[in-house]
Design a protein around this motif. Structure first.
Motif, PDB file in Angstrom:
ATOM      1  N   ILE A  49      72.817   3.465  89.564  1.00  0.00           N
ATOM      2  CA  ILE A  49      71.926   2.729  88.670  1.00  0.00           C
ATOM      3  C   ILE A  49      71.427   3.720  87.621  1.00  0.00           C
ATOM      4  O   ILE A  49      71.083   4.856  87.952  1.00  0.00           O
ATOM      5  CB  ILE A  49      70.742   2.132  89.463  1.00  0.00           C
ATOM      6  N   ASP A  50      71.373   3.306  86.369  1.00  0.00           N
ATOM      7  CA  ASP A  50      70.976   4.227  85.304  1.00  0.00           C
ATOM      8  C   ASP A  50      69.520   4.663  85.444  1.00  0.00           C
ATOM      9  O   ASP A  50      69.178   5.783  85.115  1.00  0.00           O
ATOM     10  CB  ASP A  50      71.201   3.581  83.933  1.00  0.00           C
ATOM     11  N   ASN A  51      68.645   3.788  85.968  1.00  0.00           N
ATOM     12  CA  ASN A  51      67.206   4.069  86.058  1.00  0.00           C
ATOM     13  C   ASN A  51      66.688   4.838  84.831  1.00  0.00           C
ATOM     14  O   ASN A  51      66.174   5.950  84.914  1.00  0.00           O
ATOM     15  CB  ASN A  51      66.837   4.793  87.368  1.00  0.00           C
ATOM     16  N   ALA A  52      66.854   4.201  83.679  1.00  0.00           N
ATOM     17  CA  ALA A  52      66.479   4.821  82.412  1.00  0.00           C
ATOM     18  C   ALA A  52      65.001   5.187  82.401  1.00  0.00           C
ATOM     19  O   ALA A  52      64.174   4.488  82.989  1.00  0.00           O
ATOM     20  CB  ALA A  52      66.772   3.859  81.259  1.00  0.00           C
ATOM     21  N   PRO A  53      64.645   6.299  81.730  1.00  0.00           N
ATOM     22  CA  PRO A  53      63.222   6.598  81.566  1.00  0.00           C
ATOM     23  C   PRO A  53      62.504   5.395  80.951  1.00  0.00           C
ATOM     24  O   PRO A  53      63.042   4.728  80.073  1.00  0.00           O
ATOM     25  CB  PRO A  53      63.230   7.783  80.595  1.00  0.00           C
ATOM     26  N   ALA A  54      61.335   5.110  81.447  1.00  0.00           N
ATOM     27  CA  ALA A  54      60.523   3.962  81.014  1.00  0.00           C
ATOM     28  C   ALA A  54      60.964   2.651  81.647  1.00  0.00           C
ATOM     29  O   ALA A  54      60.436   1.603  81.324  1.00  0.00           O
ATOM     30  CB  ALA A  54      60.516   3.811  79.485  1.00  0.00           C
ATOM     31  N   GLY A  55      61.945   2.705  82.567  1.00  0.00           N
ATOM     32  CA  GLY A  55      62.366   1.499  83.272  1.00  0.00           C
ATOM     33  C   GLY A  55      61.463   1.188  84.453  1.00  0.00           C
ATOM     34  O   GLY A  55      60.462   1.874  84.712  1.00  0.00           O
ATOM     35  N   ALA A  56      61.861   0.176  85.221  1.00  0.00           N
ATOM     36  CA  ALA A  56      61.025  -0.309  86.323  1.00  0.00           C
ATOM     37  C   ALA A  56      60.857   0.731  87.426  1.00  0.00           C
ATOM     38  O   ALA A  56      59.862   0.721  88.147  1.00  0.00           O
ATOM     39  CB  ALA A  56      61.633  -1.587  86.903  1.00  0.00           C
ATOM     40  N   THR A  57      61.815   1.643  87.558  1.00  0.00           N
ATOM     41  CA  THR A  57      61.757   2.638  88.641  1.00  0.00           C
ATOM     42  C   THR A  57      61.356   4.025  88.137  1.00  0.00           C
ATOM     43  O   THR A  57      61.527   5.023  88.846  1.00  0.00           O
ATOM     44  CB  THR A  57      63.123   2.737  89.341  1.00  0.00           C
ATOM     45  N   ALA A  58      60.795   4.088  86.920  1.00  0.00           N
ATOM     46  CA  ALA A  58      60.529   5.384  86.283  1.00  0.00           C
ATOM     47  C   ALA A  58      59.485   6.216  87.021  1.00  0.00           C
ATOM     48  O   ALA A  58      59.462   7.443  86.884  1.00  0.00           O
ATOM     49  CB  ALA A  58      60.077   5.168  84.837  1.00  0.00           C
ATOM     50  N   ARG A  59      58.622   5.567  87.797  1.00  0.00           N
ATOM     51  CA  ARG A  59      57.556   6.311  88.480  1.00  0.00           C
ATOM     52  C   ARG A  59      57.888   6.587  89.942  1.00  0.00           C
ATOM     53  O   ARG A  59      56.988   6.800  90.760  1.00  0.00           O
ATOM     54  CB  ARG A  59      56.230   5.549  88.352  1.00  0.00           C
ATOM     55  N   GLN A  60      59.187   6.552  90.268  1.00  0.00           N
ATOM     56  CA  GLN A  60      59.655   6.870  91.614  1.00  0.00           C
ATOM     57  C   GLN A  60      60.695   7.995  91.529  1.00  0.00           C
ATOM     58  O   GLN A  60      61.368   8.151  90.503  1.00  0.00           O
ATOM     59  CB  GLN A  60      60.286   5.626  92.263  1.00  0.00           C
ATOM     60  N   PRO A  61      60.837   8.790  92.594  1.00  0.00           N
ATOM     61  CA  PRO A  61      61.762   9.942  92.548  1.00  0.00           C
ATOM     62  C   PRO A  61      63.217   9.516  92.735  1.00  0.00           C
ATOM     63  O   PRO A  61      63.855   9.808  93.746  1.00  0.00           O
ATOM     64  CB  PRO A  61      61.276  10.813  93.718  1.00  0.00           C
ATOM     65  N   VAL A  62      63.746   8.819  91.741  1.00  0.00           N
ATOM     66  CA  VAL A  62      65.110   8.303  91.808  1.00  0.00           C
ATOM     67  C   VAL A  62      66.057   9.283  91.107  1.00  0.00           C
ATOM     68  O   VAL A  62      65.786   9.719  89.989  1.00  0.00           O
ATOM     69  CB  VAL A  62      65.198   6.907  91.144  1.00  0.00           C
ATOM     70  N   GLY A 118      68.126  -3.125  78.250  1.00  0.00           N
ATOM     71  CA  GLY A 118      66.877  -2.668  78.830  1.00  0.00           C
ATOM     72  C   GLY A 118      65.728  -3.564  78.398  1.00  0.00           C
ATOM     73  O   GLY A 118      65.928  -4.636  77.825  1.00  0.00           O
ATOM     74  N   THR A 119      64.520  -3.114  78.670  1.00  0.00           N
ATOM     75  CA  THR A 119      63.336  -3.899  78.321  1.00  0.00           C
ATOM     76  C   THR A 119      62.429  -3.098  77.397  1.00  0.00           C
ATOM     77  O   THR A 119      62.523  -1.868  77.315  1.00  0.00           O
ATOM     78  CB  THR A 119      62.547  -4.273  79.590  1.00  0.00           C
ATOM     79  N   LYS A 120      61.558  -3.808  76.714  1.00  0.00           N
ATOM     80  CA  LYS A 120      60.551  -3.147  75.892  1.00  0.00           C
ATOM     81  C   LYS A 120      59.284  -2.972  76.724  1.00  0.00           C
ATOM     82  O   LYS A 120      59.162  -3.489  77.816  1.00  0.00           O
ATOM     83  CB  LYS A 120      60.258  -3.984  74.650  1.00  0.00           C
ATOM     84  N   GLY A 121      58.328  -2.245  76.190  1.00  0.00           N
ATOM     85  CA  GLY A 121      57.078  -2.082  76.901  1.00  0.00           C
ATOM     86  C   GLY A 121      56.323  -0.854  76.437  1.00  0.00           C
ATOM     87  O   GLY A 121      56.840  -0.022  75.676  1.00  0.00           O
ATOM     88  N   HIS A 122      55.110  -0.726  76.940  1.00  0.00           N
ATOM     89  CA  HIS A 122      54.230   0.363  76.515  1.00  0.00           C
ATOM     90  C   HIS A 122      54.848   1.727  76.824  1.00  0.00           C
ATOM     91  O   HIS A 122      54.786   2.649  76.008  1.00  0.00           O
ATOM     92  CB  HIS A 122      52.871   0.225  77.209  1.00  0.00           C
ATOM     93  N   LEU A 123      55.448   1.863  78.012  1.00  0.00           N
ATOM     94  CA  LEU A 123      55.984   3.158  78.415  1.00  0.00           C
ATOM     95  C   LEU A 123      57.152   3.585  77.538  1.00  0.00           C
ATOM     96  O   LEU A 123      57.324   4.774  77.255  1.00  0.00           O
ATOM     97  CB  LEU A 123      56.401   3.104  79.889  1.00  0.00           C
ATOM     98  N   GLU A 125      57.503   3.032  74.373  1.00  0.00           N
ATOM     99  CA  GLU A 125      56.914   3.576  73.149  1.00  0.00           C
ATOM    100  C   GLU A 125      56.207   4.902  73.416  1.00  0.00           C
ATOM    101  O   GLU A 125      56.322   5.854  72.645  1.00  0.00           O
ATOM    102  CB  GLU A 125      55.923   2.555  72.575  1.00  0.00           C
ATOM    103  N   ALA A 126      55.488   4.972  74.540  1.00  0.00           N
ATOM    104  CA  ALA A 126      54.725   6.175  74.863  1.00  0.00           C
ATOM    105  C   ALA A 126      55.620   7.391  75.050  1.00  0.00           C
ATOM    106  O   ALA A 126      55.217   8.528  74.765  1.00  0.00           O
ATOM    107  CB  ALA A 126      53.884   5.934  76.122  1.00  0.00           C
ATOM    108  N   LEU A 127      56.830   7.172  75.531  1.00  0.00           N
ATOM    109  CA  LEU A 127      57.771   8.265  75.738  1.00  0.00           C
ATOM    110  C   LEU A 127      58.584   8.599  74.486  1.00  0.00           C
ATOM    111  O   LEU A 127      59.436   9.484  74.512  1.00  0.00           O
ATOM    112  CB  LEU A 127      58.723   7.925  76.895  1.00  0.00           C
ATOM    113  N   GLY A 128      58.333   7.868  73.406  1.00  0.00           N
ATOM    114  CA  GLY A 128      58.947   8.203  72.127  1.00  0.00           C
ATOM    115  C   GLY A 128      60.298   7.571  71.859  1.00  0.00           C
ATOM    116  O   GLY A 128      60.989   7.964  70.920  1.00  0.00           O
ATOM    117  N   PHE A 129      60.693   6.575  72.671  1.00  0.00           N
ATOM    118  CA  PHE A 129      61.962   5.895  72.419  1.00  0.00           C
ATOM    119  C   PHE A 129      61.793   4.858  71.311  1.00  0.00           C
ATOM    120  O   PHE A 129      60.756   4.197  71.231  1.00  0.00           O
ATOM    121  CB  PHE A 129      62.466   5.202  73.684  1.00  0.00           C
ATOM    122  N   PRO A 130      62.818   4.677  70.458  1.00  0.00           N
ATOM    123  CA  PRO A 130      62.707   3.668  69.395  1.00  0.00           C
ATOM    124  C   PRO A 130      62.650   2.256  69.985  1.00  0.00           C
ATOM    125  O   PRO A 130      63.304   1.964  70.981  1.00  0.00           O
ATOM    126  CB  PRO A 130      63.985   3.872  68.580  1.00  0.00           C
TER     127      PRO A 130
END
Length: 324
Positions: A49-62, A118-123, A125-130
């Motif tokens: 799974i790509d588990n892109a930064p700012a995705g649903a699993t971003a706050r887990q050690p994947v 992927g999805t949009k969301g606050h994270l 933008e906060a991480l600097g992705f367009p």
């Protein structure tokens, strides 16, 4: 088990498995042992799974999907390797094209690449992705990668100022096959028009799959293709002696990963091998050529249980290679 439906291009359906990425304990050896055993058992592919930064699993050690897949590639010889879905609007397509070409070369041409929005969301933008031009970035990204693989140029129609083509470490002249994710009708149309396949997300409920496959077949017919297109579905799954035990163990892992209580009951498949075989059969009857069984815990034991599931479903496990 009884007879199963015929899958892509007249071949029987295949069962693939997810790569261990959510490791609470154990080291890299877990991945090596799992990958070698999956190949020995005859599963069709290993998928991360790509588990892109700012995705649903971003706050887990994947573990990162590309690196985990490259690692298991070195421990195997013939099992297919896939990643799904790479969130292209958060990647630079020129860098990604070289990374994927390298992975395909290292694995001897076994790679399949799933891509999505992927999805949009606050994270994000906060991480600097367009956040602008998400669809454009997806479509431009796929075109850029495929042009680099085929021609060494990001756009062969505007090559006058580019100079000599880039040279990538290619195994296949066309590059690895690209499958599309996404569940909306527009996403299914994109997959039928531009992809070598479509992959239904693990978080997408089973109830929607049949409708999605019907729409895919309509779109494939409209563009005059059918036989060479692969329809796949990822499922998050936990196999135990009974449903309550499975829900307790599997649910703790899946709900915990997505930090959503009740998530497992909405999207997961769990129970005995026979229970799960019945649920997997519904995807195959609806038109899945490949089902990707994605475990969340106790990886080695779950892999053995998946082999029991295959037997219960009447699905023969036999190694295969992409492109044959």
């Amino acid at each position: 088990g009884g007879a199963v439906a015929i899958g892509a291009a007249g071949h029987p359906p295949t069962l693939d498995v997810g790569v261990p990425q959510f490791l609470r304990s154990g080291g890299p050896r877990v991945l090596v042992d799992y990958a070698r055993r999956a190949e020995a058992l005859g599963f069709g592919g290993l998928w991360s799974i790509d588990n892109a930064p700012a995705g649903a699993t971003a706050r887990q050690p994947v573990l990162d999907g590309l690196h985990a897949l490259s690692y298991v590639a070195s421990s195997t010889t013939h099992i297919a390797l896939g990643i799904a879905v790479v969130v292209l609007p958060r990647r630079h397509p020129v860098i990604l094209a070289r990374e994927l070409a390298t992975m395909d070369w290292l694995s001897g041409g076994r790679l399949v690449v799933g891509v999505g929005l992927g999805t949009k969301g606050h994270l994000v933008e906060a991480l600097g992705f367009p956040q602008d031009r998400q669809l454009g970035r997806l479509l431009d990204g796929v075109a850029t990668m495929q042009n680099l693989w085929r021609f060494g140029l990001p756009d062969p129609n505007e090559a006058t100022d580019f100079g000599a083509p880039l040279v990538l470490p290619m195994t296949r002249a066309e590059g690895p096959p690209v499958w599309f994710g996404g569940a909306a009708p527009a996403a299914l149309r994109r997959a039928a028009r531009l992809g070598s396949g479509w992959i239904g997300a693990g978080v997408s409920p089973a109830s929607e799959f049949g409708t999605q496959v019907r729409l895919l077949h309509e779109e494939l017919a409209a563009v005059g293709r059918q036989d060479d297109f692969v329809i796949a579905k990822r499922v998050f799954i936990g196999v135990e002696r009974d449903r309550p035990t499975a829900l307790a163990r599997f649910g703790a892992a899946l709900d915990g990963l997505y930090q959503t209580p009740g998530f497992t009951e909405r999207v997961g498949i769990y129970g005995s091998a026979e229970d799960c075989a019945e649920q997997i059969a519904t995807f195959i009857e609806a038109g899945a050529h490949t089902v990707i069984l994605t475990p969340m815990y106790d990886y080695g034991r779950q892999l053995e249980a998946f082999a029991d599931l295959a037997a219960a479903a009447g699905i023969e496990l036999s190694p295969y290679e992409v492109g044959t």
